[in-house]
Design a protein around this motif. Structure first.
Motif, PDB file in Angstrom:
ATOM      1  N   LEU A   1       0.400  -1.476   0.016  1.00  0.00           N
ATOM      2  CA  LEU A   1      -0.003  -0.028   0.137  1.00  0.00           C
ATOM      3  C   LEU A   1       1.134   1.355   0.276  1.00  0.00           C
ATOM      4  CD1 LEU A   1      -2.551  -0.875   2.874  1.00  0.00           C
ATOM      5  CD2 LEU A   1      -3.124  -1.342   0.435  1.00  0.00           C
ATOM      6  N   GLN A   2       0.466   2.651  -0.261  1.00  0.00           N
ATOM      7  CA  GLN A   2       1.199   3.852  -0.706  1.00  0.00           C
ATOM      8  C   GLN A   2       0.343   4.252  -1.159  1.00  0.00           C
ATOM      9  OE1 GLN A   2       3.496   3.709  -4.545  1.00  0.00           O
ATOM     10  NE2 GLN A   2       4.426   6.513  -3.896  1.00  0.00           N
ATOM     11  N   GLU A   3       0.490   5.840   0.491  1.00  0.00           N
ATOM     12  CA  GLU A   3      -0.097   6.794   0.123  1.00  0.00           C
ATOM     13  C   GLU A   3       1.041   8.036  -0.090  1.00  0.00           C
ATOM     14  OE1 GLU A   3      -4.088   8.585   2.093  1.00  0.00           O
ATOM     15  OE2 GLU A   3      -1.987   7.913   3.815  1.00  0.00           O
TER      16      GLU A   3
ATOM     17  N   ALA B   1       6.752  10.164   0.952  1.00  0.00           N
ATOM     18  CA  ALA B   1       4.712   9.025   1.038  1.00  0.00           C
ATOM     19  C   ALA B   1       5.236   8.123   2.351  1.00  0.00           C
ATOM     20  CB  ALA B   1       5.261   8.274   0.019  1.00  0.00           C
ATOM     21  N   ARG B   2       3.892   7.422   2.332  1.00  0.00           N
ATOM     22  CA  ARG B   2       4.131   6.216   3.397  1.00  0.00           C
ATOM     23  C   ARG B   2       4.094   4.715   2.662  1.00  0.00           C
ATOM     24  NH1 ARG B   2      -1.179   9.179   6.544  1.00  0.00           N
ATOM     25  NH2 ARG B   2       0.882  10.680   6.818  1.00  0.00           N
ATOM     26  N   PHE B   3       4.625   4.227   3.254  1.00  0.00           N
ATOM     27  CA  PHE B   3       4.808   2.620   2.868  1.00  0.00           C
ATOM     28  C   PHE B   3       4.033   1.506   3.712  1.00  0.00           C
ATOM     29  CE2 PHE B   3       6.653   4.418  -0.035  1.00  0.00           C
ATOM     30  CZ  PHE B   3       6.396   4.732  -1.280  1.00  0.00           C
ATOM     31  N   VAL B   4       3.414   0.273   3.721  1.00  0.00           N
ATOM     32  CA  VAL B   4       2.932  -0.697   4.050  1.00  0.00           C
ATOM     33  C   VAL B   4       3.050  -2.158   2.761  1.00  0.00           C
ATOM     34  CG1 VAL B   4       1.096  -2.279   5.634  1.00  0.00           C
ATOM     35  CG2 VAL B   4       1.228   0.262   5.700  1.00  0.00           C
ATOM     36  N   LEU B   5       3.805  -2.915   3.225  1.00  0.00           N
ATOM     37  CA  LEU B   5       3.729  -3.907   2.052  1.00  0.00           C
ATOM     38  C   LEU B   5       4.507  -4.939   3.336  1.00  0.00           C
ATOM     39  CD1 LEU B   5       7.750  -3.862   1.081  1.00  0.00           C
ATOM     40  CD2 LEU B   5       7.347  -2.181   2.248  1.00  0.00           C
ATOM     41  N   ASP B   6       4.140  -6.244   2.803  1.00  0.00           N
ATOM     42  CA  ASP B   6       3.599  -7.533   3.432  1.00  0.00           C
ATOM     43  C   ASP B   6       4.712  -8.587   2.731  1.00  0.00           C
ATOM     44  OD1 ASP B   6       2.683  -7.474   5.526  1.00  0.00           O
ATOM     45  OD2 ASP B   6       0.489  -7.604   3.647  1.00  0.00           O
ATOM     46  N   GLY B   7       5.726  -9.595   3.492  1.00  0.00           N
ATOM     47  CA  GLY B   7       6.669 -10.488   2.620  1.00  0.00           C
ATOM     48  C   GLY B   7       7.989  -9.484   2.435  1.00  0.00           C
ATOM     49  N   ALA B   8       8.521  -8.688   2.422  1.00  0.00           N
ATOM     50  CA  ALA B   8       9.265  -7.834   2.312  1.00  0.00           C
ATOM     51  C   ALA B   8      11.032  -9.006   3.314  1.00  0.00           C
ATOM     52  CB  ALA B   8       9.639  -6.961   2.028  1.00  0.00           C
ATOM     53  N   VAL B   9      10.916  -9.614   4.417  1.00  0.00           N
ATOM     54  CA  VAL B   9      11.711  -9.787   4.801  1.00  0.00           C
ATOM     55  C   VAL B   9      11.265 -11.469   5.295  1.00  0.00           C
ATOM     56  CG1 VAL B   9      12.775  -9.928   6.567  1.00  0.00           C
ATOM     57  CG2 VAL B   9      12.031  -7.723   6.428  1.00  0.00           C
ATOM     58  N   PRO B  10      12.124 -12.537   4.770  1.00  0.00           N
ATOM     59  CA  PRO B  10      12.046 -14.422   4.537  1.00  0.00           C
ATOM     60  C   PRO B  10      11.697 -14.344   6.169  1.00  0.00           C
ATOM     61  CG  PRO B  10      14.021 -13.537   3.772  1.00  0.00           C
ATOM     62  CD  PRO B  10      13.677 -12.001   4.296  1.00  0.00           C
TER      63      PRO B  10
ATOM     64  N   PRO C   1      -2.595  13.417   6.637  1.00  0.00           N
ATOM     65  CA  PRO C   1      -3.434  14.385   6.691  1.00  0.00           C
ATOM     66  C   PRO C   1      -5.109  14.281   7.408  1.00  0.00           C
ATOM     67  CG  PRO C   1      -3.666  13.645   4.357  1.00  0.00           C
ATOM     68  CD  PRO C   1      -2.433  13.549   5.086  1.00  0.00           C
ATOM     69  N   GLU C   2      -5.275  12.294   6.740  1.00  0.00           N
ATOM     70  CA  GLU C   2      -6.657  12.350   7.679  1.00  0.00           C
ATOM     71  C   GLU C   2      -6.276  10.831   8.900  1.00  0.00           C
ATOM     72  OE1 GLU C   2      -8.834   9.238   4.463  1.00  0.00           O
ATOM     73  OE2 GLU C   2      -8.714  11.568   4.182  1.00  0.00           O
ATOM     74  N   PRO C   3      -6.465  10.081   9.932  1.00  0.00           N
ATOM     75  CA  PRO C   3      -6.063   9.060  10.251  1.00  0.00           C
ATOM     76  C   PRO C   3      -5.940   8.196   9.290  1.00  0.00           C
ATOM     77  CG  PRO C   3      -7.753  10.161  11.777  1.00  0.00           C
ATOM     78  CD  PRO C   3      -7.399  10.937  10.358  1.00  0.00           C
ATOM     79  N   ARG C   4      -4.895   6.584   9.454  1.00  0.00           N
ATOM     80  CA  ARG C   4      -4.724   5.547   9.167  1.00  0.00           C
ATOM     81  C   ARG C   4      -3.877   4.781   9.823  1.00  0.00           C
ATOM     82  NH1 ARG C   4      -7.807   6.214   4.175  1.00  0.00           N
ATOM     83  NH2 ARG C   4      -6.887   7.649   3.155  1.00  0.00           N
ATOM     84  N   ALA C   5      -4.989   3.681  10.193  1.00  0.00           N
ATOM     85  CA  ALA C   5      -4.158   3.308  11.171  1.00  0.00           C
ATOM     86  C   ALA C   5      -3.980   1.501   9.693  1.00  0.00           C
ATOM     87  CB  ALA C   5      -5.367   2.464  12.041  1.00  0.00           C
ATOM     88  N   VAL C   6      -2.668   0.869  10.823  1.00  0.00           N
ATOM     89  CA  VAL C   6      -2.037  -0.038  10.038  1.00  0.00           C
ATOM     90  C   VAL C   6      -1.640  -1.069  11.403  1.00  0.00           C
ATOM     91  CG1 VAL C   6       0.156  -0.910   9.337  1.00  0.00           C
ATOM     92  CG2 VAL C   6      -0.305   0.774   9.014  1.00  0.00           C
ATOM     93  N   GLU C   7      -2.316  -2.257  10.674  1.00  0.00           N
ATOM     94  CA  GLU C   7      -2.839  -3.357  11.841  1.00  0.00           C
ATOM     95  C   GLU C   7      -1.241  -3.855  11.854  1.00  0.00           C
ATOM     96  OE1 GLU C   7      -5.257  -6.169  10.325  1.00  0.00           O
ATOM     97  OE2 GLU C   7      -7.131  -5.003  11.010  1.00  0.00           O
ATOM     98  N   PRO C   8      -0.646  -4.713  12.986  1.00  0.00           N
ATOM     99  CA  PRO C   8       0.646  -4.743  12.963  1.00  0.00           C
ATOM    100  C   PRO C   8      -0.018  -7.018  12.502  1.00  0.00           C
ATOM    101  CG  PRO C   8       0.525  -3.701  15.201  1.00  0.00           C
ATOM    102  CD  PRO C   8      -0.736  -3.887  14.638  1.00  0.00           C
ATOM    103  N   ARG C   9       2.326  -6.986  11.790  1.00  0.00           N
ATOM    104  CA  ARG C   9       2.000  -8.168  11.791  1.00  0.00           C
ATOM    105  C   ARG C   9       2.904  -8.513  11.736  1.00  0.00           C
ATOM    106  NH1 ARG C   9      -2.763  -9.022   6.315  1.00  0.00           N
ATOM    107  NH2 ARG C   9      -4.622  -8.725   7.315  1.00  0.00           N
ATOM    108  N   GLY C  10       3.378  -9.777  11.890  1.00  0.00           N
ATOM    109  CA  GLY C  10       4.898 -10.631  11.716  1.00  0.00           C
ATOM    110  C   GLY C  10       5.609 -10.618  10.344  1.00  0.00           C
ATOM    111  N   GLY C  11       6.553 -10.142  10.045  1.00  0.00           N
ATOM    112  CA  GLY C  11       7.288  -9.878   9.053  1.00  0.00           C
ATOM    113  C   GLY C  11       6.918  -8.152   8.222  1.00  0.00           C
TER     114      GLY C  11
ATOM    115  N   VAL D   1       6.206  -4.640   6.667  1.00  0.00           N
ATOM    116  CA  VAL D   1       7.576  -3.619   7.165  1.00  0.00           C
ATOM    117  C   VAL D   1       6.300  -2.339   7.003  1.00  0.00           C
ATOM    118  CG1 VAL D   1       8.958  -2.552   5.872  1.00  0.00           C
ATOM    119  CG2 VAL D   1       8.914  -4.225   6.423  1.00  0.00           C
ATOM    120  N   VAL D   2       6.306  -0.300   8.085  1.00  0.00           N
ATOM    121  CA  VAL D   2       5.437   0.299   7.535  1.00  0.00           C
ATOM    122  C   VAL D   2       7.623   1.037   7.777  1.00  0.00           C
ATOM    123  CG1 VAL D   2       4.612   2.126   8.434  1.00  0.00           C
ATOM    124  CG2 VAL D   2       4.060  -0.288   9.556  1.00  0.00           C
TER     125      VAL D   2
END
Length: 286
Positions: free
Chosen positions: A75-77, A106-115, A262-272, A274-275
């Motif tokens: 995800l990217q904003e 920007a801000r990014f959320v990505l999964d699977g970047a780290v083994p 500019p408006e609230p965005r919440a990221v759910e913590p998950r193992g692996g 990256v924010v």
């Protein structure tokens, strides 16, 4: 070139005011949260860090309801860069200033970047270190910084090397390899996300944060849920990246990472997970 700074990271980061509503929705409860947080200063530095939680408790609080939840995938904003670089201003200079000059914050959320095996190795290592330090800090957050050789113990930091020597402890080769590879992976991935040359980025700080929501905050520095801006908090960062080592609702409850503008965005913590984000006033968070 930035060097590893012997700062009390993680604790200073927790001392700013926030609304009671957000605090209740975002604080991790009843369990332990572990993360590696990575903040990078882009004048020639990227600060890397990891955090997450590992928990045995069962208490829970409501999830963040005031914010749109970012849940999965890449995800990217894009956000408008702050008019002026904060802190010491280094985020506007040289390579670090590339993003800001082009208004590509920007801000990014990505999964699977780290083994997954590296994430698990670091999770176990952090839990082991906190246990060997007799439970770490007196309040919810405990911080481990391998480069400044410090670990939280009750109301203070103690020398990690001396602690390990006292208890005849040594890091394993698997722990060293996982840490080294994850740290480099975060640097390379951050450079790719922002279109930068990874070879010209250097780590500024790398630390682990372990949050035990069953403990009571002893000082304002223990109140990890307060809003802050990384350049104001630390002075030099241009980019920040975080790697979660465990997962919300499996290992702990609550604890969302919240971008507040500019408006609230919440990221759910998950193992692996990256924010990553530009570290200035365009990305206030908690």
């Amino acid at each position: 070139m930035a060097s590893e700074k012997n700062k009390r990271r993680g604790t200073e980061e927790k001392g700013k005011a926030a609304s009671a509503e957000i605090r209740q929705g975002s604080a991790a409860t009843g369990r332990r949260s572990l993360w590696l947080s990575s903040v990078g200063i882009v004048v020639l530095a990227v600060l890397l860090g990891i955090w997450g939680t590992w928990s045995t408790g069962s208490a829970s609080r409501p999830k963040q309801t005031e914010a749109t939840v970012w849940a999965a995938g890449l995800l990217q904003e894009n956000v408008t860069c702050a008019p002026q670089a904060g802190g010491d201003g280094s985020g506007a200079l040289g390579l670090c200033g590339t993003t800001r000059r082009a208004n590509n914050c920007a801000r990014f959320v990505l999964d699977g970047a780290v083994p997954a095996e590296h994430v698990e190795e670091l999770r176990l290592m952090l839990s082991w270190l906190i246990a060997e330090a007799w439970g770490g800090g007196a309040g919810p957050p405990s911080v481990v910084d391998l480069h400044s050789e410090t670990i939280s113990y009750k109301e203070q930091f103690v020398n990690l090397t001396e602690l390990m020597n006292f208890k005849s402890l040594k890091f394993t080769q698997k722990q060293v390899e996982a840490y080294t590879r994850v740290r480099e992976t975060l640097r390379v991935r951050l450079a790719q996300l922002f279109g930068l040359d990874a070879e010209q980025l250097q780590h500024d700080m790398t630390f682990f944060s372990h949050i035990n929501g069953s403990k009571t905050a002893q000082t304002v520095h223990d109140e990890y849920w307060h809003s802050h801006i990384d350049t104001e908090q630390y002075g030099t960062f241009a980019y920040t990246s975080l790697l979660y080592l465990n997962t919300q609702d499996e290992d702990f409850h609550g604890g969302e990472f919240v971008f507040e503008a500019p408006e609230p965005r919440a990221v759910e913590p998950r193992g692996g997970r990256v924010v990553a984000f530009s570290s200035d006033a365009e990305n206030p968070h908690k």
